[in-house]
Scaffold this active site. Structure first.
Site, mmCIF file in Angstrom:
data_model
loop_
_atom_site.group_PDB
_atom_site.id
_atom_site.type_symbol
_atom_site.label_atom_id
_atom_site.label_comp_id
_atom_site.label_asym_id
_atom_site.label_seq_id
_atom_site.Cartn_x
_atom_site.Cartn_y
_atom_site.Cartn_z
ATOM 1 N N ASN A 8 -27.578 -52.293 72.482
ATOM 2 C CA ASN A 8 -27.507 -53.793 72.141
ATOM 3 C C ASN A 8 -28.812 -54.538 72.570
ATOM 4 O O ASN A 8 -29.035 -54.837 73.695
ATOM 5 C CB ASN A 8 -26.218 -54.260 73.041
ATOM 6 C CG ASN A 8 -25.913 -55.924 72.738
ATOM 7 O OD1 ASN A 8 -26.852 -56.425 72.149
ATOM 8 N ND2 ASN A 8 -25.024 -56.449 73.423
ATOM 9 N N ARG A 89 -25.776 -52.782 67.733
ATOM 10 C CA ARG A 89 -25.454 -54.165 67.318
ATOM 11 C C ARG A 89 -26.465 -54.575 66.548
ATOM 12 O O ARG A 89 -27.530 -54.685 66.643
ATOM 13 C CB ARG A 89 -25.433 -55.190 68.615
ATOM 14 C CG ARG A 89 -25.285 -56.433 68.341
ATOM 15 C CD ARG A 89 -25.663 -57.257 69.706
ATOM 16 N NE ARG A 89 -25.785 -58.835 69.483
ATOM 17 C CZ ARG A 89 -26.723 -59.591 69.794
ATOM 18 N NH1 ARG A 89 -27.588 -58.946 70.508
ATOM 19 N NH2 ARG A 89 -26.628 -60.849 69.391
ATOM 20 N N HIS A 178 -23.264 -63.456 67.573
ATOM 21 C CA HIS A 178 -22.564 -63.341 69.049
ATOM 22 C C HIS A 178 -21.001 -62.986 68.605
ATOM 23 O O HIS A 178 -20.293 -63.027 69.485
ATOM 24 C CB HIS A 178 -22.872 -64.212 70.048
ATOM 25 C CG HIS A 178 -24.054 -64.336 70.667
ATOM 26 N ND1 HIS A 178 -24.724 -65.484 70.618
ATOM 27 C CD2 HIS A 178 -24.995 -63.632 70.771
ATOM 28 C CE1 HIS A 178 -25.895 -65.493 71.116
ATOM 29 N NE2 HIS A 178 -26.325 -64.023 71.146
ATOM 30 N N ARG A 239 -35.710 -70.465 71.073
ATOM 31 C CA ARG A 239 -35.310 -70.994 69.868
ATOM 32 C C ARG A 239 -34.782 -72.480 69.901
ATOM 33 O O ARG A 239 -34.307 -72.849 71.251
ATOM 34 C CB ARG A 239 -34.078 -70.060 69.325
ATOM 35 C CG ARG A 239 -34.472 -68.823 68.669
ATOM 36 C CD ARG A 239 -33.135 -68.090 68.288
ATOM 37 N NE ARG A 239 -32.989 -67.163 69.322
ATOM 38 C CZ ARG A 239 -31.869 -66.428 69.286
ATOM 39 N NH1 ARG A 239 -31.102 -66.286 68.171
ATOM 40 N NH2 ARG A 239 -31.828 -65.564 70.336
ATOM 41 N N ARG A 284 -33.914 -67.998 85.435
ATOM 42 C CA ARG A 284 -34.327 -67.848 86.780
ATOM 43 C C ARG A 284 -35.520 -68.464 87.239
ATOM 44 O O ARG A 284 -35.716 -69.143 88.181
ATOM 45 C CB ARG A 284 -34.358 -66.370 87.094
ATOM 46 C CG ARG A 284 -32.881 -65.781 87.076
ATOM 47 C CD ARG A 284 -32.942 -64.269 86.954
ATOM 48 N NE ARG A 284 -33.503 -63.772 85.606
ATOM 49 C CZ ARG A 284 -33.288 -62.461 85.402
ATOM 50 N NH1 ARG A 284 -32.773 -61.653 85.902
ATOM 51 N NH2 ARG A 284 -33.932 -62.207 84.202
ATOM 52 N N ILE A 330 -26.641 -66.040 81.371
ATOM 53 C CA ILE A 330 -26.488 -67.482 81.949
ATOM 54 C C ILE A 330 -25.056 -67.775 82.482
ATOM 55 O O ILE A 330 -24.608 -68.340 83.566
ATOM 56 C CB ILE A 330 -27.035 -68.406 81.099
ATOM 57 C CG1 ILE A 330 -28.608 -68.234 80.892
ATOM 58 C CG2 ILE A 330 -27.015 -69.951 82.008
ATOM 59 C CD1 ILE A 330 -29.369 -69.154 79.988
ATOM 60 N N GLU A 381 -19.807 -56.301 74.824
ATOM 61 C CA GLU A 381 -19.969 -56.007 73.566
ATOM 62 C C GLU A 381 -19.801 -54.400 73.105
ATOM 63 O O GLU A 381 -19.565 -54.125 71.917
ATOM 64 C CB GLU A 381 -21.295 -56.756 73.020
ATOM 65 C CG GLU A 381 -21.307 -58.318 73.104
ATOM 66 C CD GLU A 381 -22.950 -58.823 73.031
ATOM 67 O OE1 GLU A 381 -23.014 -59.517 72.186
ATOM 68 O OE2 GLU A 381 -23.612 -58.519 74.087
#
Length: 397
Positions: A8, A89, A178, A239, A284, A330, A381
């Site tokens: 992934n 993925r 996603h 993005r 972070r 997150i 996933e």
């Protein structure tokens, strides 16, 4: 039993699992975090044994080689010959791929043609496919598509306000991304609520370096934040999220550019949290920087505001939501962002239990008088991918 290696590859991390199917037993798993950033973190788990190392900057290709090496040295397998299939993925399948497929040369060529639908992902994922074809020669590889979940979006939320002839002729629509995660989260939420998915309204938030939000109405995807490409929706690690489309020709003129590629590259790779803060794309780093850096604080404020705006819109669009789901790097690990998002939605009567939120355990985080449930669900996933690959392999038998 079949040992399937699941890859992934995301925009800032690479997650993987080695799974025994159909038992769904995870033999080994891991994650490479902070890809292309100083201090790349490599985590591996085999049974109860966990290892973590911080190494030089790794890109996606060197990360895969590190994963294969660690898979043997930590004890997942004695030899890579034990791997019998690889599942990837793949973000954008366009209208060509509406479900998992076995990867053969013609399909890989088709994937290359879809690269512009996910410029940060599809080209990278093809590189991963080609690299693993070399490293695990002869092992069949499969693709599971993020976009497949959103093929059933109703047309009123799937298409744009452009001439309808363009929509049909050029297959311009909201493909969403996603989808593997959002589908898993919807099903898992129904299990946790002990209710049939078909009767639930949910808002699932996959919040990571790439971030997307999906409205699930009566158990089916109804609306989603990402569009024709993954650059749209909420601002993300690098993005931009939604911008006025005339920004592209405007910047081309101001920067004296003849083609849009430079602007599009900046919107994908140098914008979002990184572009606004000027510090980092990693949440972070931004929390620490925001203590003294106003631009880092601004980036965090914008991120939360945009999530609140979308979730509030979807809540209204569906006429309410039984549950809000937090997931992704997150969403799962940042109690401050969760707290701020729910506080921004307080007008809807949604309330978070501060102590439960800080504890960060999987399950319900809402107060007793909250109008909607708030669920923290680690996405998986890889498990969803394994099921898709196994289904294809069973069909061949």
């Amino acid at each position: 039993m079949t040992k399937i290696l699941l890859i992934n590859a995301g925009s800032s991390s690479l997650k993987w699992q080695l799974v025994n199917m159909p038992a769904e037993h995870v033999i080994a798993s891991g994650q490479v975090e902070r890809l292309n950033l100083p201090g790349t973190i490599v985590k591996v788990k085999v049974g109860k044994k966990k290892t973590k190392e911080v190494v030089e900057t790794l890109d996606e290709m060197t990360a895969i080689d590190r994963v294969l090496k660690r898979l043997i040295t930590v004890g997942g397998v004695e030899t890579l010959d034990e791997v019998e299939a690889v599942g990837h993925r793949v973000v954008a399948g366009g209208t060509l791929f509406k479900g998992p497929v076995k990867l053969i040369p013609s399909r890989i060529s088709q994937l290359k043609e879809l690269g512009e639908l996910a410029p940060l992902h599809n080209p990278l994922e093809i590189k991963c496919i080609e690299l693993l074809a070399q490293r695990l020669s002869g092992v069949p590889q499969y693709a599971v598509f993020d976009s497949a979940y959103f093929h059933s979006l109703p047309e009123k939320t799937a298409i744009y306000g452009i001439p309808y002839e363009w929509t049909k002729k050029y297959q311009i629509r909201r493909y969403g991304e996603h989808g593997i995660s959002h589908q898993y989260l919807a099903n898992r939420a129904a299990e946790m609520l002990n209710q049939p998915l078909e009767g639930l309204n949910l808002i699932t938030m996959h919040l990571g370096s790439g971030a997307s939000i999906t409205a699930v109405k009566d158990g089916q995807p109804f609306d989603t934040s990402m569009g024709l490409t993954p650059v749209t929706g909420v601002m993300m690690g690098t993005r931009s999220g939604d911008v006025d489309p005339t920004l592209v020709p405007y910047l081309m003129k101001r920067l004296e550019l003849e083609t849009p590629e430079v602007v599009l590259q900046e919107l994908n790779a140098s914008s979002g949290l990184l572009g606004v803060s000027g510090v980092s794309s990693d949440m972070r780093d931004l929390h620490e920087a925001a203590k003294s850096n106003q631009r880092a604080k601004l980036a965090l404020d914008m991120f939360v505001t945009q999530i609140v705006k979308l979730v509030g819109g979807y809540y209204t669009e569906m006429g309410g939501a039984d549950a809000l789901v937090f997931a992704g790097g997150i969403g799962e690990k940042d109690p401050v962002i969760r707290q701020r998002v729910i506080e921004g939605l307080s007008i809807l009567g949604i309330k978070i239990d501060t102590a439960l939120n800080k504890a960060g355990n999987t399950g319900s985080l809402e107060t007793e008088d909250s109008r909607s449930k708030i669920l923290l669900i680690p996405t998986n996933e890889e498990l969803a991918m394994a099921r898709g690959v196994q289904q294809l392999m069973d069909e061949v038998k």
